[in-house]
Write an enzyme that holds these catalytic residues in place. Structure first.
Site, PDB file in Angstrom:
ATOM      1  N   ASP A 221       0.851  -1.194   0.000  1.00  0.00           N
ATOM      2  CA  ASP A 221       0.000   0.000   0.000  1.00  0.00           C
ATOM      3  C   ASP A 221       0.889   1.247   0.000  1.00  0.00           C
ATOM      4  O   ASP A 221       1.890   1.311   0.721  1.00  0.00           O
ATOM      5  CB  ASP A 221      -0.928   0.001   1.224  1.00  0.00           C
ATOM      6  CG  ASP A 221      -2.069   0.986   1.073  1.00  0.00           C
ATOM      7  OD1 ASP A 221      -3.217   0.540   0.982  1.00  0.00           O
ATOM      8  OD2 ASP A 221      -1.805   2.215   1.045  1.00  0.00           O
ATOM      9  N   ILE A 222       0.502   2.213  -0.780  1.00  0.00           N
ATOM     10  CA  ILE A 222       1.300   3.442  -0.903  1.00  0.00           C
ATOM     11  C   ILE A 222       1.258   4.275   0.393  1.00  0.00           C
ATOM     12  O   ILE A 222       2.176   5.054   0.661  1.00  0.00           O
ATOM     13  CB  ILE A 222       0.817   4.250  -2.134  1.00  0.00           C
ATOM     14  CG1 ILE A 222       1.905   5.142  -2.672  1.00  0.00           C
ATOM     15  CG2 ILE A 222      -0.466   5.000  -1.856  1.00  0.00           C
ATOM     16  CD1 ILE A 222       1.618   5.677  -4.072  1.00  0.00           C
TER      17      ILE A 222
ATOM     18  N   ASN B  57     -12.805  -3.143   2.255  1.00  0.00           N
ATOM     19  CA  ASN B  57     -13.773  -2.050   2.287  1.00  0.00           C
ATOM     20  C   ASN B  57     -14.669  -2.177   1.059  1.00  0.00           C
ATOM     21  O   ASN B  57     -14.185  -2.373  -0.060  1.00  0.00           O
ATOM     22  CB  ASN B  57     -13.048  -0.702   2.272  1.00  0.00           C
ATOM     23  CG  ASN B  57     -12.231  -0.482   3.527  1.00  0.00           C
ATOM     24  OD1 ASN B  57     -12.661  -0.816   4.620  1.00  0.00           O
ATOM     25  ND2 ASN B  57     -11.021   0.059   3.379  1.00  0.00           N
TER      26      ASN B  57
ATOM     27  N   GLY C 280     -16.535   2.597   2.984  1.00  0.00           N
ATOM     28  CA  GLY C 280     -15.401   3.520   2.848  1.00  0.00           C
ATOM     29  C   GLY C 280     -14.436   3.135   1.733  1.00  0.00           C
ATOM     30  O   GLY C 280     -13.259   3.486   1.777  1.00  0.00           O
ATOM     31  N   GLN C 281     -14.923   2.425   0.729  1.00  0.00           N
ATOM     32  CA  GLN C 281     -14.048   2.008  -0.368  1.00  0.00           C
ATOM     33  C   GLN C 281     -13.629   3.217  -1.196  1.00  0.00           C
ATOM     34  O   GLN C 281     -14.473   4.025  -1.585  1.00  0.00           O
ATOM     35  CB  GLN C 281     -14.779   0.987  -1.247  1.00  0.00           C
ATOM     36  CG  GLN C 281     -13.917   0.405  -2.349  1.00  0.00           C
ATOM     37  CD  GLN C 281     -14.617  -0.718  -3.114  1.00  0.00           C
ATOM     38  OE1 GLN C 281     -15.767  -1.046  -2.816  1.00  0.00           O
ATOM     39  NE2 GLN C 281     -13.934  -1.282  -4.086  1.00  0.00           N
TER      40      GLN C 281
ATOM     41  N   HIS D 111     -10.070  -5.436  -3.549  1.00  0.00           N
ATOM     42  CA  HIS D 111      -8.742  -5.616  -2.954  1.00  0.00           C
ATOM     43  C   HIS D 111      -8.885  -6.006  -1.496  1.00  0.00           C
ATOM     44  O   HIS D 111      -9.799  -5.549  -0.810  1.00  0.00           O
ATOM     45  CB  HIS D 111      -7.883  -4.359  -3.094  1.00  0.00           C
ATOM     46  CG  HIS D 111      -8.532  -3.094  -2.604  1.00  0.00           C
ATOM     47  ND1 HIS D 111      -9.459  -2.387  -3.357  1.00  0.00           N
ATOM     48  CD2 HIS D 111      -8.398  -2.414  -1.441  1.00  0.00           C
ATOM     49  CE1 HIS D 111      -9.847  -1.325  -2.680  1.00  0.00           C
ATOM     50  NE2 HIS D 111      -9.227  -1.321  -1.495  1.00  0.00           N
TER      51      HIS D 111
ATOM     52  N   HIS E 200      -6.887  -5.778   1.953  1.00  0.00           N
ATOM     53  CA  HIS E 200      -5.753  -5.226   2.698  1.00  0.00           C
ATOM     54  C   HIS E 200      -5.249  -6.311   3.648  1.00  0.00           C
ATOM     55  O   HIS E 200      -6.048  -6.951   4.346  1.00  0.00           O
ATOM     56  CB  HIS E 200      -6.188  -4.053   3.575  1.00  0.00           C
ATOM     57  CG  HIS E 200      -6.698  -2.844   2.848  1.00  0.00           C
ATOM     58  ND1 HIS E 200      -5.945  -1.708   2.670  1.00  0.00           N
ATOM     59  CD2 HIS E 200      -7.897  -2.578   2.286  1.00  0.00           C
ATOM     60  CE1 HIS E 200      -6.657  -0.790   2.033  1.00  0.00           C
ATOM     61  NE2 HIS E 200      -7.861  -1.293   1.791  1.00  0.00           N
TER      62      HIS E 200
HETATM   63  P1  AMP Z   1      -9.855   1.369   0.072  1.00  0.00           P
HETATM   64  O1  AMP Z   1     -10.425   1.449  -1.309  1.00  0.00           O
HETATM   65  O2  AMP Z   1     -10.394   2.413   0.993  1.00  0.00           O
HETATM   66  O3  AMP Z   1      -9.961  -0.005   0.672  1.00  0.00           O
HETATM   67  O4  AMP Z   1      -8.310   1.647   0.014  1.00  0.00           O
HETATM   68  C1  AMP Z   1      -7.578   1.873  -1.143  1.00  0.00           C
HETATM   69  C2  AMP Z   1      -6.122   1.759  -0.759  1.00  0.00           C
HETATM   70  O5  AMP Z   1      -5.356   1.808  -1.951  1.00  0.00           O
HETATM   71  C3  AMP Z   1      -5.604   2.847   0.173  1.00  0.00           C
HETATM   72  O6  AMP Z   1      -5.069   2.239   1.343  1.00  0.00           O
HETATM   73  C4  AMP Z   1      -4.518   3.525  -0.660  1.00  0.00           C
HETATM   74  O7  AMP Z   1      -3.419   3.919   0.115  1.00  0.00           O
HETATM   75  C5  AMP Z   1      -4.148   2.450  -1.664  1.00  0.00           C
HETATM   76  N1  AMP Z   1      -3.616   2.943  -2.917  1.00  0.00           N
HETATM   77  C6  AMP Z   1      -4.194   3.844  -3.743  1.00  0.00           C
HETATM   78  N2  AMP Z   1      -3.414   4.037  -4.816  1.00  0.00           N
HETATM   79  C7  AMP Z   1      -2.340   3.236  -4.675  1.00  0.00           C
HETATM   80  C8  AMP Z   1      -1.177   2.979  -5.469  1.00  0.00           C
HETATM   81  N3  AMP Z   1      -0.955   3.616  -6.634  1.00  0.00           N
HETATM   82  N4  AMP Z   1      -0.277   2.088  -5.001  1.00  0.00           N
HETATM   83  C9  AMP Z   1      -0.491   1.449  -3.836  1.00  0.00           C
HETATM   84  N5  AMP Z   1      -1.564   1.637  -3.057  1.00  0.00           N
HETATM   85  C10 AMP Z   1      -2.468   2.521  -3.461  1.00  0.00           C
END
Ligand code: AMP
Length: 117
Positions: A30-31, A86, A92-93, A99, A101
């Site tokens: 995760d970034i 999420n 909260g997606q 994906h 986590h």
């Molecule tokens: P969520 O959709 O809320 O479950 O989370 C999306 C996740 O994707 C967040 O934790 C971001 O930090 C992560 N994210 C978004 N863009 C990138 C990327 N380019 N590389 C790695 N992680 C990412």
């Protein structure tokens, strides 16, 4: 999907810190890590969210579940980890490509689901 950030990661159109790839799935850090270990496991197939999963995805999701403990161990989660999916607005997606986590590697994570005692 042309505009999906995680599809772009799978294609290599935007960079990622990859930790695993096979024909069906892709895993990368995760970034914005929430803990010492925080990576994402995604299907290469674009599925918008867990709410869009269908019967035909059964074996793909099974493969992902089986992979998680192995990848978590390899990343240093020796004493447990948390998985989070999420889903949708209420969940909260932020990125609409399914994906999982995988989070851990440090102290006990904060309680996510408080139960009255
Ligand atoms: P969520 O959709 O809320 O479950 O989370 C999306 C996740 O994707 C967040 O934790 C971001 O930090 C992560 N994210 C978004 N863009 C990138 C990327 N380019 N590389 C790695 N992680 C990412």
């Amino acid at each position: 999907m042309d505009n999906c950030v995680f599809c772009k990661i799978v294609r290599g159109d935007i960079p990622s810190e990859k930790i695993y790839e096979d024909t069906e799935v892709f895993a990368f850090h995760d970034i914005h890590p929430a803990a010492p270990v925080h990576f994402m496991l995604i299907p290469k197939l674009h599925i918008g969210s867990l709410a869009e999963v269908e019967d035909k995805h059964r074996s793909l999701l099974g493969e992902m579940m089986v992979l998680i403990p192995r990848l978590a161990r390899e990343q240093g989660c020796t004493d447990g980890f948390r998985t989070v999916i999420n889903t949708g607005r209420v969940g909260g997606q932020e990125v609409y490509h399914l994906h999982i986590h995988i989070i851990g590697g440090g102290d006990r994570l904060p309680v996510m689901i408080p139960h009255p005692r």
